[in-house]
Design a protein around this motif. Structure first.
Motif, PDB file in Angstrom:
ATOM      1  N   UNK A  74     -13.487   4.846  16.289  1.00 51.43           N
ATOM      2  CA  UNK A  74     -12.223   5.472  16.662  1.00 51.43           C
ATOM      3  C   UNK A  74     -12.440   6.891  17.194  1.00 51.43           C
ATOM      4  N   UNK A  75     -13.500   7.567  16.749  1.00 49.82           N
ATOM      5  CA  UNK A  75     -13.790   8.911  17.226  1.00 49.82           C
ATOM      6  C   UNK A  75     -14.217   8.852  18.698  1.00 49.82           C
ATOM      7  N   UNK A 112     -12.297  10.521  21.977  1.00 51.26           N
ATOM      8  CA  UNK A 112     -12.951  11.356  22.987  1.00 51.26           C
ATOM      9  C   UNK A 112     -12.761  10.776  24.388  1.00 51.26           C
ATOM     10  N   UNK A 113     -12.857   9.452  24.522  1.00 49.94           N
ATOM     11  CA  UNK A 113     -12.672   8.828  25.837  1.00 49.94           C
ATOM     12  C   UNK A 113     -11.240   8.990  26.339  1.00 49.94           C
ATOM     13  N   UNK A 150     -18.003  16.767  14.233  1.00 51.07           N
ATOM     14  CA  UNK A 150     -17.479  16.861  12.871  1.00 51.07           C
ATOM     15  C   UNK A 150     -16.690  15.613  12.498  1.00 51.07           C
ATOM     16  N   UNK A 151     -15.900  15.094  13.418  1.00 54.77           N
ATOM     17  CA  UNK A 151     -15.161  13.857  13.142  1.00 54.77           C
ATOM     18  C   UNK A 151     -16.102  12.671  12.954  1.00 54.77           C
ATOM     19  N   UNK A 152     -17.188  12.622  13.723  1.00 56.68           N
ATOM     20  CA  UNK A 152     -18.167  11.541  13.539  1.00 56.68           C
ATOM     21  C   UNK A 152     -18.762  11.584  12.131  1.00 56.68           C
ATOM     22  N   UNK A 161     -13.799  -0.012   6.062  1.00 52.52           N
ATOM     23  CA  UNK A 161     -15.070  -0.212   6.779  1.00 52.52           C
ATOM     24  C   UNK A 161     -14.874  -0.648   8.217  1.00 52.52           C
ATOM     25  N   UNK A 162     -13.851  -1.430   8.487  1.00 55.99           N
ATOM     26  CA  UNK A 162     -13.676  -1.953   9.837  1.00 55.99           C
ATOM     27  C   UNK A 162     -13.367  -0.850  10.837  1.00 55.99           C
TER      28      UNK A 162
END
Length: 174
Positions: A144-145, A149-150, A122-124, A138-139
């Motif tokens: 960041x998603x 997760x990592x 959902x975040x993606x 845009x940058x």
């Protein structure tokens, strides 16, 4: 029974020619239906200019998306670049979620894994839409998603091993 394309040599217009068929015409005012048998029946195909044909962003090449000035094209480009990172990131998370101790249930972390996956996807999708709508710079893109997760996977690995993975020492236990 058959059909073929035909081009008028004088005008250059294209036609779709049907051979040996029937055409049904319905008159709405009289509520009557008329069936017409024909030997050849041609239908002109309207010409479309190159500017009127709208190409889907998904159909555009990656190089075209990269060179475009459109924010939505940039969002599609970022999606194409970063979505392949989802598989290794999820695999990195799967390692600590698959580990169980002898007294834990086999499927104890399955619900947690499903919830994390739903939140991650959902975040993606949201970050892609935010970039496409101009609500998000845009940058930032969608990278960041993956980082989030990592970091979460690292946290779970650190809990699994009971020590800091960066510095190699065990935390003091009291």
């Amino acid at each position: 029974s058959t059909a073929h394309y035909q081009t008028d040599l004088k005008t250059g217009e294209q036609y779709l020619v049907f051979v040996d068929g029937q055409r049904t015409v319905f008159d709405a005012q009289n509520a009557q239906t008329q069936v017409i048998d024909f030997g050849n029946h041609g239908v002109r195909i309207p010409e479309q200019s190159a500017s009127s044909i709208r190409q889907s962003r998904r159909a555009k090449s990656t190089a075209t998306l990269m060179k475009s000035d459109n924010v939505r094209d940039h969002a599609e480009f970022l999606w194409r670049v970063f979505i392949p990172l989802a598989a290794p990131a999820l695999a990195f998370l799967a390692m600590p979620l698959a580990h169980t101790t002898p007294r834990q249930g086999r499927y104890g972390k399955l619900a947690l894994g499903i919830l994390i996956y739903i939140g991650y996807t959902n975040l993606l999708v949201l970050s892609r839409k935010w970039v496409a709508n101009g609500a998000w710079p845009e940058w930032t893109g969608v990278w960041w998603v993956h980082i989030l997760l990592l970091v979460l996977a690292y946290f779970f690995l650190q809990r699994m091993y009971g020590r800091s993975l960066w510095f190699g020492h065990k935390p003091a236990r009291t």
